[in-house]
Design a protein around this motif. Structure first.
Motif, PDB file in Angstrom:
ATOM      1  N   LEU A  80       2.591  -3.756 -17.490  1.00 29.41           N
ATOM      2  CA  LEU A  80       2.479  -4.674 -16.354  1.00 29.41           C
ATOM      3  C   LEU A  80       2.431  -6.145 -16.745  1.00 29.41           C
ATOM      4  O   LEU A  80       3.169  -6.952 -16.232  1.00 29.41           O
ATOM      5  N   MET A  81       1.528  -6.520 -17.629  1.00 34.65           N
ATOM      6  CA  MET A  81       1.367  -7.944 -17.952  1.00 34.65           C
ATOM      7  C   MET A  81       1.977  -8.283 -19.310  1.00 34.65           C
ATOM      8  O   MET A  81       1.843  -7.528 -20.267  1.00 34.65           O
ATOM      9  N   THR A  82       2.601  -9.444 -19.323  1.00 32.96           N
ATOM     10  CA  THR A  82       3.127 -10.001 -20.566  1.00 32.96           C
ATOM     11  C   THR A  82       2.567 -11.423 -20.691  1.00 32.96           C
ATOM     12  O   THR A  82       1.913 -11.917 -19.768  1.00 32.96           O
ATOM     13  N   LYS A  83       2.845 -12.064 -21.781  1.00 32.72           N
ATOM     14  CA  LYS A  83       2.392 -13.456 -21.933  1.00 32.72           C
ATOM     15  C   LYS A  83       2.997 -14.338 -20.851  1.00 32.72           C
ATOM     16  O   LYS A  83       2.364 -15.260 -20.368  1.00 32.72           O
ATOM     17  N   ARG A  84       4.226 -14.040 -20.457  1.00 30.60           N
ATOM     18  CA  ARG A  84       4.924 -14.854 -19.457  1.00 30.60           C
ATOM     19  C   ARG A  84       4.404 -14.660 -18.036  1.00 30.60           C
ATOM     20  O   ARG A  84       4.410 -15.586 -17.239  1.00 30.60           O
ATOM     21  N   ASN A  85       4.020 -13.439 -17.694  1.00 34.93           N
ATOM     22  CA  ASN A  85       3.677 -13.167 -16.291  1.00 34.93           C
ATOM     23  C   ASN A  85       2.185 -12.962 -16.025  1.00 34.93           C
ATOM     24  O   ASN A  85       1.804 -12.659 -14.896  1.00 34.93           O
ATOM     25  N   ARG A  86       1.359 -13.103 -17.035  1.00 32.93           N
ATOM     26  CA  ARG A  86      -0.066 -12.776 -16.929  1.00 32.93           C
ATOM     27  C   ARG A  86      -0.739 -13.410 -15.713  1.00 32.93           C
ATOM     28  O   ARG A  86      -1.374 -12.728 -14.912  1.00 32.93           O
ATOM     29  N   ASP A  87      -0.611 -14.701 -15.534  1.00 34.05           N
ATOM     30  CA  ASP A  87      -1.263 -15.382 -14.411  1.00 34.05           C
ATOM     31  C   ASP A  87      -0.684 -14.931 -13.079  1.00 34.05           C
ATOM     32  O   ASP A  87      -1.424 -14.680 -12.127  1.00 34.05           O
ATOM     33  N   GLU A  88       0.638 -14.823 -13.014  1.00 37.72           N
ATOM     34  CA  GLU A  88       1.298 -14.429 -11.771  1.00 37.72           C
ATOM     35  C   GLU A  88       0.912 -13.006 -11.364  1.00 37.72           C
ATOM     36  O   GLU A  88       0.612 -12.743 -10.205  1.00 37.72           O
ATOM     37  N   VAL A  89       0.938 -12.072 -12.318  1.00 40.68           N
ATOM     38  CA  VAL A  89       0.600 -10.681 -12.011  1.00 40.68           C
ATOM     39  C   VAL A  89      -0.851 -10.570 -11.579  1.00 40.68           C
ATOM     40  O   VAL A  89      -1.156  -9.915 -10.579  1.00 40.68           O
ATOM     41  N   THR A  90      -1.732 -11.209 -12.298  1.00 43.21           N
ATOM     42  CA  THR A  90      -3.156 -11.162 -11.941  1.00 43.21           C
ATOM     43  C   THR A  90      -3.360 -11.675 -10.520  1.00 43.21           C
ATOM     44  O   THR A  90      -4.009 -11.019  -9.702  1.00 43.21           O
ATOM     45  N   ARG A  91      -2.786 -12.808 -10.227  1.00 40.14           N
ATOM     46  CA  ARG A  91      -2.928 -13.410  -8.895  1.00 40.14           C
ATOM     47  C   ARG A  91      -2.334 -12.502  -7.808  1.00 40.14           C
ATOM     48  O   ARG A  91      -2.958 -12.248  -6.782  1.00 40.14           O
ATOM     49  N   SER A  92      -1.137 -11.987  -8.030  1.00 36.29           N
ATOM     50  CA  SER A  92      -0.494 -11.178  -6.998  1.00 36.29           C
ATOM     51  C   SER A  92      -1.218  -9.852  -6.768  1.00 36.29           C
ATOM     52  O   SER A  92      -1.326  -9.392  -5.628  1.00 36.29           O
ATOM     53  N   VAL A  93      -1.749  -9.242  -7.817  1.00 36.39           N
ATOM     54  CA  VAL A  93      -2.492  -7.987  -7.654  1.00 36.39           C
ATOM     55  C   VAL A  93      -3.784  -8.233  -6.883  1.00 36.39           C
ATOM     56  O   VAL A  93      -4.118  -7.486  -5.959  1.00 36.39           O
ATOM     57  N   VAL A  94      -4.507  -9.277  -7.234  1.00 39.20           N
ATOM     58  CA  VAL A  94      -5.761  -9.592  -6.532  1.00 39.20           C
ATOM     59  C   VAL A  94      -5.479  -9.886  -5.059  1.00 39.20           C
ATOM     60  O   VAL A  94      -6.149  -9.345  -4.170  1.00 39.20           O
ATOM     61  N   GLU A  95      -4.479 -10.704  -4.789  1.00 35.19           N
ATOM     62  CA  GLU A  95      -4.140 -11.030  -3.401  1.00 35.19           C
ATOM     63  C   GLU A  95      -3.708  -9.794  -2.623  1.00 35.19           C
ATOM     64  O   GLU A  95      -4.126  -9.586  -1.483  1.00 35.19           O
ATOM     65  N   ALA A  96      -2.860  -8.969  -3.233  1.00 36.54           N
ATOM     66  CA  ALA A  96      -2.374  -7.769  -2.551  1.00 36.54           C
ATOM     67  C   ALA A  96      -3.510  -6.792  -2.269  1.00 36.54           C
ATOM     68  O   ALA A  96      -3.585  -6.212  -1.182  1.00 36.54           O
ATOM     69  N   PHE A  97      -4.419  -6.619  -3.237  1.00 42.80           N
ATOM     70  CA  PHE A  97      -5.509  -5.674  -3.010  1.00 42.80           C
ATOM     71  C   PHE A  97      -6.510  -6.204  -1.987  1.00 42.80           C
ATOM     72  O   PHE A  97      -7.019  -5.434  -1.166  1.00 42.80           O
ATOM     73  N   ARG A  98      -6.770  -7.475  -1.995  1.00 43.04           N
ATOM     74  CA  ARG A  98      -7.652  -8.048  -0.969  1.00 43.04           C
ATOM     75  C   ARG A  98      -7.076  -7.815   0.421  1.00 43.04           C
ATOM     76  O   ARG A  98      -7.785  -7.421   1.339  1.00 43.04           O
ATOM     77  N   ALA A  99      -5.780  -8.072   0.583  1.00 41.39           N
ATOM     78  CA  ALA A  99      -5.132  -7.858   1.876  1.00 41.39           C
ATOM     79  C   ALA A  99      -5.136  -6.372   2.245  1.00 41.39           C
ATOM     80  O   ALA A  99      -5.446  -6.011   3.381  1.00 41.39           O
ATOM     81  N   PHE A 100      -4.846  -5.524   1.288  1.00 37.91           N
ATOM     82  CA  PHE A 100      -4.817  -4.071   1.529  1.00 37.91           C
ATOM     83  C   PHE A 100      -6.198  -3.564   1.929  1.00 37.91           C
ATOM     84  O   PHE A 100      -6.340  -2.806   2.884  1.00 37.91           O
ATOM     85  N   ALA A 101      -7.221  -4.011   1.207  1.00 39.54           N
ATOM     86  CA  ALA A 101      -8.586  -3.534   1.462  1.00 39.54           C
ATOM     87  C   ALA A 101      -9.155  -4.076   2.762  1.00 39.54           C
ATOM     88  O   ALA A 101     -10.037  -3.469   3.352  1.00 39.54           O
ATOM     89  N   SER A 102      -8.637  -5.196   3.223  1.00 38.83           N
ATOM     90  CA  SER A 102      -9.206  -5.798   4.434  1.00 38.83           C
ATOM     91  C   SER A 102      -8.662  -5.188   5.721  1.00 38.83           C
ATOM     92  O   SER A 102      -9.224  -5.418   6.783  1.00 38.83           O
ATOM     93  N   LEU A 103      -7.599  -4.406   5.632  1.00 39.92           N
ATOM     94  CA  LEU A 103      -7.042  -3.784   6.838  1.00 39.92           C
ATOM     95  C   LEU A 103      -8.010  -2.759   7.379  1.00 39.92           C
ATOM     96  O   LEU A 103      -8.474  -1.882   6.656  1.00 39.92           O
ATOM     97  N   LYS A 104      -8.311  -2.868   8.644  1.00 40.27           N
ATOM     98  CA  LYS A 104      -9.274  -1.949   9.278  1.00 40.27           C
ATOM     99  C   LYS A 104      -8.572  -0.682   9.747  1.00 40.27           C
ATOM    100  O   LYS A 104      -7.401  -0.685  10.087  1.00 40.27           O
ATOM    101  N   GLY A 105      -9.325   0.398   9.785  1.00 38.69           N
ATOM    102  CA  GLY A 105      -8.836   1.645  10.352  1.00 38.69           C
ATOM    103  C   GLY A 105      -7.839   2.405   9.507  1.00 38.69           C
ATOM    104  O   GLY A 105      -7.255   3.374   9.954  1.00 38.69           O
ATOM    105  N   ALA A 106      -7.646   1.979   8.303  1.00 37.49           N
ATOM    106  CA  ALA A 106      -6.711   2.712   7.455  1.00 37.49           C
ATOM    107  C   ALA A 106      -7.203   2.759   6.039  1.00 37.49           C
ATOM    108  O   ALA A 106      -7.965   1.987   5.602  1.00 37.49           O
TER     109      ALA A 106
END
Length: 106
Positions: A80-106
């Motif tokens: 998943l992470m390389t030296k080139r994408n480390r910051d981008e991947v970390t940020r996108s995973v955190v953002e995606a999981f926060r959005a996913f976890a915040s959805l109610k009823g599912a």
């Protein structure tokens, strides 16, 4: 597997580089427990992952009878992470999981 065996153990799952099968052995799927999974799950998967293609991952997610999402990581393999994408991947995973976890009823 534990979340599939014990419903209600957790509210949401974040699965990073889920190994669908051993590399170069797509016939040895590790998906038998997925139909028993009742916990909403976000899967993060590299588009070059030898443990399963994005198409194989999409097919596997159809086995799960609850809400799932797939976050493909362009240019990444199983690591998943390389030296080139480390910051981008970390940020996108955190953002995606926060959005996913915040959805109610599912």
């Amino acid at each position: 597997m534990l979340a599939a065996a014990e419903a209600g153990l957790v509210d949401r799952l974040l699965l990073l580089s889920y190994p669908l099968h051993p590399p170069q052995r797509p016939g040895e799927l590790r998906t038998g427990h997925l139909p028993n999974l009742r916990t909403p799950a976000l899967f993060v998967h590299g588009v070059r992952d030898g443990f399963g293609t994005i198409a194989e991952m999409e097919a596997a997610l159809k086995l799960i009878p609850t809400r799932t999402e797939l976050l493909p990581v362009t240019g990444a393999g199983h690591e998943l992470m390389t030296k080139r994408n480390r910051d981008e991947v970390t940020r996108s995973v955190v953002e995606a999981f926060r959005a996913f976890a915040s959805l109610k009823g599912a």
